[in-house]
Design a protein around this motif. Structure first.
Motif, PDB file in Angstrom:
ATOM      1  N   TYR A  81      -6.967 -62.221  -7.159  1.00  0.00           N
ATOM      2  CA  TYR A  81      -6.750 -60.056  -6.759  1.00  0.00           C
ATOM      3  C   TYR A  81      -6.250 -59.937  -8.288  1.00  0.00           C
ATOM      4  CZ  TYR A  81      -2.279 -60.457  -5.240  1.00  0.00           C
ATOM      5  OH  TYR A  81      -0.914 -61.296  -4.845  1.00  0.00           O
ATOM      6  N   GLU A  82      -5.602 -61.277  -8.736  1.00  0.00           N
ATOM      7  CA  GLU A  82      -4.550 -60.492 -10.116  1.00  0.00           C
ATOM      8  C   GLU A  82      -5.643 -60.433 -11.033  1.00  0.00           C
ATOM      9  OE1 GLU A  82      -1.407 -63.702 -10.135  1.00  0.00           O
ATOM     10  OE2 GLU A  82       0.279 -61.457  -9.431  1.00  0.00           O
ATOM     11  N   ILE A  83      -6.626 -61.198 -11.482  1.00  0.00           N
ATOM     12  CA  ILE A  83      -7.460 -61.760 -12.026  1.00  0.00           C
ATOM     13  C   ILE A  83      -8.593 -61.048 -12.041  1.00  0.00           C
ATOM     14  CG2 ILE A  83      -9.187 -63.892 -12.798  1.00  0.00           C
ATOM     15  CD1 ILE A  83      -7.492 -65.714 -11.729  1.00  0.00           C
ATOM     16  N   GLN A  84      -8.984 -60.192 -10.935  1.00  0.00           N
ATOM     17  CA  GLN A  84      -9.904 -59.091 -10.847  1.00  0.00           C
ATOM     18  C   GLN A  84      -8.729 -57.997 -11.421  1.00  0.00           C
ATOM     19  OE1 GLN A  84     -12.922 -59.657  -9.748  1.00  0.00           O
ATOM     20  NE2 GLN A  84     -13.086 -61.903  -8.681  1.00  0.00           N
ATOM     21  N   LEU A  85      -8.029 -57.816 -11.155  1.00  0.00           N
ATOM     22  CA  LEU A  85      -7.169 -56.837 -11.945  1.00  0.00           C
ATOM     23  C   LEU A  85      -7.155 -56.864 -13.496  1.00  0.00           C
ATOM     24  CD1 LEU A  85      -4.392 -56.100  -9.312  1.00  0.00           C
ATOM     25  CD2 LEU A  85      -6.441 -54.609  -9.510  1.00  0.00           C
ATOM     26  N   TYR A  86      -7.036 -57.716 -13.787  1.00  0.00           N
ATOM     27  CA  TYR A  86      -6.842 -58.135 -15.195  1.00  0.00           C
ATOM     28  C   TYR A  86      -8.154 -57.716 -15.531  1.00  0.00           C
ATOM     29  CZ  TYR A  86      -3.155 -60.999 -14.649  1.00  0.00           C
ATOM     30  OH  TYR A  86      -1.879 -61.484 -14.055  1.00  0.00           O
ATOM     31  N   TRP A  87      -9.191 -57.850 -15.314  1.00  0.00           N
ATOM     32  CA  TRP A  87     -11.036 -57.951 -15.887  1.00  0.00           C
ATOM     33  C   TRP A  87     -11.333 -56.232 -15.754  1.00  0.00           C
ATOM     34  CZ3 TRP A  87     -12.067 -60.218 -19.984  1.00  0.00           C
ATOM     35  CH2 TRP A  87     -11.256 -61.468 -20.059  1.00  0.00           C
ATOM     36  N   LEU A  90     -11.203 -53.046 -17.490  1.00  0.00           N
ATOM     37  CA  LEU A  90     -11.701 -53.120 -18.618  1.00  0.00           C
ATOM     38  C   LEU A  90     -13.405 -53.329 -18.554  1.00  0.00           C
ATOM     39  CD1 LEU A  90     -10.998 -54.162 -21.285  1.00  0.00           C
ATOM     40  CD2 LEU A  90     -11.567 -56.188 -20.659  1.00  0.00           C
ATOM     41  N   SER A  91     -14.040 -53.238 -17.214  1.00  0.00           N
ATOM     42  CA  SER A  91     -15.481 -53.238 -17.389  1.00  0.00           C
ATOM     43  C   SER A  91     -15.553 -51.494 -17.244  1.00  0.00           C
ATOM     44  CB  SER A  91     -15.669 -53.905 -15.945  1.00  0.00           C
ATOM     45  OG  SER A  91     -17.360 -53.756 -15.523  1.00  0.00           O
ATOM     46  N   PHE A  92     -15.177 -51.065 -16.117  1.00  0.00           N
ATOM     47  CA  PHE A  92     -15.063 -49.904 -16.068  1.00  0.00           C
ATOM     48  C   PHE A  92     -15.035 -48.653 -17.130  1.00  0.00           C
ATOM     49  CE2 PHE A  92     -14.269 -51.152 -11.490  1.00  0.00           C
ATOM     50  CZ  PHE A  92     -15.214 -50.258 -11.237  1.00  0.00           C
ATOM     51  N   VAL A  93     -14.048 -49.864 -17.870  1.00  0.00           N
ATOM     52  CA  VAL A  93     -13.456 -48.940 -19.380  1.00  0.00           C
ATOM     53  C   VAL A  93     -14.921 -48.601 -20.522  1.00  0.00           C
ATOM     54  CG1 VAL A  93     -12.044 -48.804 -22.200  1.00  0.00           C
ATOM     55  CG2 VAL A  93     -11.099 -48.816 -18.752  1.00  0.00           C
ATOM     56  N   PHE A  94     -15.669 -49.550 -20.347  1.00  0.00           N
ATOM     57  CA  PHE A  94     -16.160 -50.042 -20.800  1.00  0.00           C
ATOM     58  C   PHE A  94     -17.738 -49.147 -20.615  1.00  0.00           C
ATOM     59  CE2 PHE A  94     -14.350 -53.716 -22.980  1.00  0.00           C
ATOM     60  CZ  PHE A  94     -14.664 -53.576 -24.689  1.00  0.00           C
ATOM     61  N   GLY A  95     -18.225 -49.227 -19.766  1.00  0.00           N
ATOM     62  CA  GLY A  95     -18.967 -48.543 -18.674  1.00  0.00           C
ATOM     63  C   GLY A  95     -18.977 -46.810 -18.980  1.00  0.00           C
ATOM     64  N   ALA A 119     -17.793 -57.780 -18.552  1.00  0.00           N
ATOM     65  CA  ALA A 119     -16.611 -57.628 -18.495  1.00  0.00           C
ATOM     66  C   ALA A 119     -16.629 -57.917 -16.691  1.00  0.00           C
ATOM     67  CB  ALA A 119     -16.007 -56.433 -18.528  1.00  0.00           C
ATOM     68  N   TRP A 120     -17.818 -57.312 -15.881  1.00  0.00           N
ATOM     69  CA  TRP A 120     -17.914 -57.353 -14.451  1.00  0.00           C
ATOM     70  C   TRP A 120     -17.294 -58.425 -13.553  1.00  0.00           C
ATOM     71  CZ3 TRP A 120     -17.444 -54.129 -10.543  1.00  0.00           C
ATOM     72  CH2 TRP A 120     -18.334 -54.228  -9.826  1.00  0.00           C
ATOM     73  N   PHE A 121     -17.855 -59.844 -15.004  1.00  0.00           N
ATOM     74  CA  PHE A 121     -18.186 -60.832 -13.927  1.00  0.00           C
ATOM     75  C   PHE A 121     -16.689 -62.015 -15.099  1.00  0.00           C
ATOM     76  CE2 PHE A 121     -22.399 -59.783 -13.183  1.00  0.00           C
ATOM     77  CZ  PHE A 121     -22.807 -59.775 -12.202  1.00  0.00           C
ATOM     78  N   MET A 122     -16.631 -61.057 -15.812  1.00  0.00           N
ATOM     79  CA  MET A 122     -15.233 -61.809 -16.323  1.00  0.00           C
ATOM     80  C   MET A 122     -14.224 -63.231 -15.585  1.00  0.00           C
ATOM     81  SD  MET A 122     -15.822 -62.736 -19.989  1.00  0.00           S
ATOM     82  CE  MET A 122     -17.160 -62.281 -20.953  1.00  0.00           C
ATOM     83  N   PRO A 123     -13.489 -62.128 -14.269  1.00  0.00           N
ATOM     84  CA  PRO A 123     -12.621 -62.201 -13.516  1.00  0.00           C
ATOM     85  C   PRO A 123     -12.670 -64.224 -12.886  1.00  0.00           C
ATOM     86  CG  PRO A 123     -13.363 -60.443 -12.819  1.00  0.00           C
ATOM     87  CD  PRO A 123     -14.057 -60.772 -14.267  1.00  0.00           C
TER      88      PRO A 123
END
Length: 164
Positions: A81-87, A90-95, A119-123
């Protein structure tokens, strides 16, 4: 032919920078991350200025690589869940940036949308590359593909206008 020369020049910038770091015996990861960050910044700026979308996208992907590198060197075995929160933020900011920029430049908006989707799939990619526990990786990827598809389908009237 001009794009080939521009691409070769950008790779020459990265290669000569790595050579100069090696020549001066600067082998720490921070120097290489700094060089890649500078190259990514130049690629994004030049890609936008010269209207070369592929170079613009390569700059964002290089910045994602630097971000992943920083995370791998500065975190100690993060949970899933921390990895998800890292990325994911960022995905929403780019969107959101894609929606915001579409008024001025459709090609830049499309590249930002693609970068946000990446970035959505980066985690999952980050977990596969740097993580120790990859047991639920396939399930997480399937869930993300379904969630992304549902989100794209439900918001299609908004995003298709500025990406197409």
């Amino acid at each position: 032919m001009g794009l080939i020369f521009i691409g070769a020049g950008m790779l020459l910038m990265l290669g000569s920078g790595l050579y100069m770091l090696d020549l001066h015996e600067l082998h720490e990861w921070g120097w290489k991350a700094g060089l890649l960050s500078a190259c990514a910044l130049v690629w994004v700026a030049f890609g936008i200025g010269a209207r070369i979308p592929l170079l613009h996208l390569c700059g964002w992907m290089a910045s994602f690589l630097v971000y992943a590198w920083l995370l791998s060197n500065n975190t100690d075995e993060p949970k899933w869940y921390e990895i998800q929160l890292y990325w994911l933020p960022l995905s929403f900011v780019f969107g959101w940036s894609s929606w915001f920029v579409q008024r001025w430049s459709k090609s830049s908006a499309s590249i930002l949308f693609i970068a946000g989707a990446a970035a959505w799939f980066m985690p999952e990619l980050y977990s596969a590359m740097f993580g120790d526990d990859t047991s639920g990786l396939q399930l997480a990827l399937i869930i993300k593909i379904i969630a992304g598809g549902v989100m794209l389908f439900s918001l299609r009237k908004q995003w298709i206008a500025w990406v197409a």
